[in-house]
Design an enzyme around this catalytic site. Structure first.
Site, PDB file in Angstrom:
ATOM      1  N   ASP B 164       0.679  -1.399   0.155  1.00 37.86           N
ATOM      2  CA  ASP B 164       0.179   0.371  -0.463  1.00 37.86           C
ATOM      3  C   ASP B 164       1.003   1.079  -0.126  1.00 37.86           C
ATOM      4  O   ASP B 164       0.851   1.780   1.141  1.00 37.86           O
ATOM      5  CB  ASP B 164      -0.830   0.088   1.561  1.00 37.86           C
ATOM      6  CG  ASP B 164      -1.329   0.971   1.681  1.00 37.86           C
ATOM      7  OD1 ASP B 164      -2.046   1.923   0.698  1.00 37.86           O
ATOM      8  OD2 ASP B 164      -2.547   1.106   2.603  1.00 37.86           O
ATOM      9  N   PRO B 171      10.246   7.735  -3.692  1.00 40.52           N
ATOM     10  CA  PRO B 171      10.724   6.330  -2.127  1.00 40.52           C
ATOM     11  C   PRO B 171      10.186   4.871  -2.147  1.00 40.52           C
ATOM     12  O   PRO B 171      10.522   4.124  -2.575  1.00 40.52           O
ATOM     13  CB  PRO B 171      10.675   6.856  -0.838  1.00 40.52           C
ATOM     14  CG  PRO B 171       9.660   8.372  -0.954  1.00 40.52           C
ATOM     15  CD  PRO B 171      10.289   8.745  -2.533  1.00 40.52           C
TER      16      PRO B 171
END
Lengths: 289, 289
Positions: B164, B171
């Protein structure tokens, strides 16, 4: 409205005031602007969505994503009906729904009744791909008031009525009433289908509830809502509602629908998508059942 | 970015530059701003969508529509798995997926591994409803690098891994690689499921194709994409992709899923929605098969 912002690009923005949201597309230029007797039509060339048609400030369609709406408005009722020979489109002036309807070989006549000829003329110029079936001998284009057309229509003369209209405010308001649905019911043959765009399940549940109530009140035997994505409309999540005269909506011509992607060149519609579209959210079932 | 425009209201706008589109919500005020070691977290109070969390300028979630994403990320894999006891969430710092996972009584342990504790702290404050299960004794919150966690994870120790995360730039980029999927495969027990948000079918088919290729390359027996609406993300039309270790994805625990709306209080998820979500558009099938 248009503005120069967001890193110096130029944008068209539609604000959905009552929803507290807005959607924008990056544009290159306005290529058309026309005040007709009914509404203001604008067409923009966008950077990544092809052309964009806007009526009275509301986004109607873009070249990039109109296939979702047009395929779902046409193929769901036409593959649900057992033998759709005569089809009436109310609104639909961009001719995209008409094109999809005429892909069905059973169709003998498809009337398109839009009050504003300006929409069709603008579509012929900027969305010629949607108008490629306008000269099909089965197509009958009329520029008249759809409400009056249906009120005066011959009883039991059509198999499918598709209401491809703007939102239930302004000129299209009369297309969301029990009286209009009753006139449609009269024009439909037994087993006939009425389908109408019915806004966003996230944003417009009140409109959806009222439509169900009005369609049932008008005397249809069954009313079902189905959903599909439509990125250029508020929330990107849209629906249509289908009502049937005299019998329930419990099946479709699946074997024929299976061939739609290959035979009709659909980009979204498949037999699986048809079935899946009727699965409605838990919150919808709680409110409409 | 924020601006004052559209009839003097104040708006937050996310521009999807490469898509040529933008989405805006009307806001009342910025209620939180924080630069963490990893990213910039902002929270706005909107006029009609509750709170809005934004990370590095990208919309993460709103109070109004996050149920769509969280329910579909959790319940689809958890009702597909035959006996989901140990669940690992990578990312998911807002805790909404964790809450949905913990509704399943079979779950004995749910690890949530998000690199940035700031997201969870902000969520506790502005989305407390999503954090209501954080003190469940089965919940294990870790603020660590998910890529490293999975690389060092115990073999065959989990049943379901839910990724998720933010988009595959910045990142989260390492969460969309074959190497990461291989580490996940190692951690999964036989029949285990990996599921990951997989962007918009309209806008991001290239990412979807690469994900399918990388998941198959990593050695999963089956890879399936499913779709759902997500109004605050670009196009409003989103997807997740699920891969299974050692067997095909061909069924789910339907009898139990039927009870989800009543038992779990789901707003979107139903057994019908579960089945329907796997119906993919004709264009998707042409590209991914």
């Amino acid at each position: 409205m248009t503005e120069t912002r967001f890193a110096d690009a130029q944008w068209f923005t539609e604000v959905a005031t009552e929803c507290g949201s807005a959607f924008s597309l990056e544009i290159r230029a306005k290529v058309h602007e026309q005040q007709t007797p009914f509404q203001k039509i604008e067409v923009w060339e966008t950077k990544r969505w092809g052309y964009l048609m806007v009526i009275d400030g509301f986004v109607m369609l873009s070249s990039r994503d109109n296939f979702l709406y047009h395929e779902m408005m046409a193929h769901v009722p036409l593959f649900t009906h057992l033998d759709p020979r005569h089809v009436l489109i109310i609104g639909g002036g961009d001719c995209g729904t008409l094109r999809e309807v005429l892909r069905h070989p059973q169709v003998e006549t498809a009337w398109q009744v839009d009050i504003d000829e300006g929409v069709t003329r603008a579509s012929e110029k900027f969305f010629p791909e949607l108008c490629e079936s306008n000269n099909d001998p089965r197509a009958r284009l009329h520029f008249e008031d759809g409400i009056k057309w249906v009120k005066e229509g011959e009883a039991e003369s059509v198999d499918v009525i598709i209401v491809d209209s703007t939102d239930p405010i302004g000129p299209a308001e009369g297309l969301f009433t029990e009286a209009f649905y009753r006139d449609c019911l009269k024009m439909l043959r037994p087993g006939g289908l009425l389908v109408q765009q019915s806004e966003s399940p996230l944003l417009h549940m009140q409109i959806l509830k009222e439509m169900h109530h009005a369609m049932r009140g008008a005397g249809y035997a069954d009313v079902r809502t189905y959903q599909f994505p439509q990125p250029v409309y508020p929330s990107g999540w849209w629906s249509a509602t289908m009502a049937r005269k005299g019998r329930v909506i419990d099946s479709f011509r699946e074997a024929e629908a299976l061939a739609a992607p290959e035979k009709f060149g659909t980009k979204y519609y498949t037999a699986d998508i048809h079935r899946a579209a009727f699965a409605m959210p838990a919150f919808f079932r709680r409110e409409i059942g």
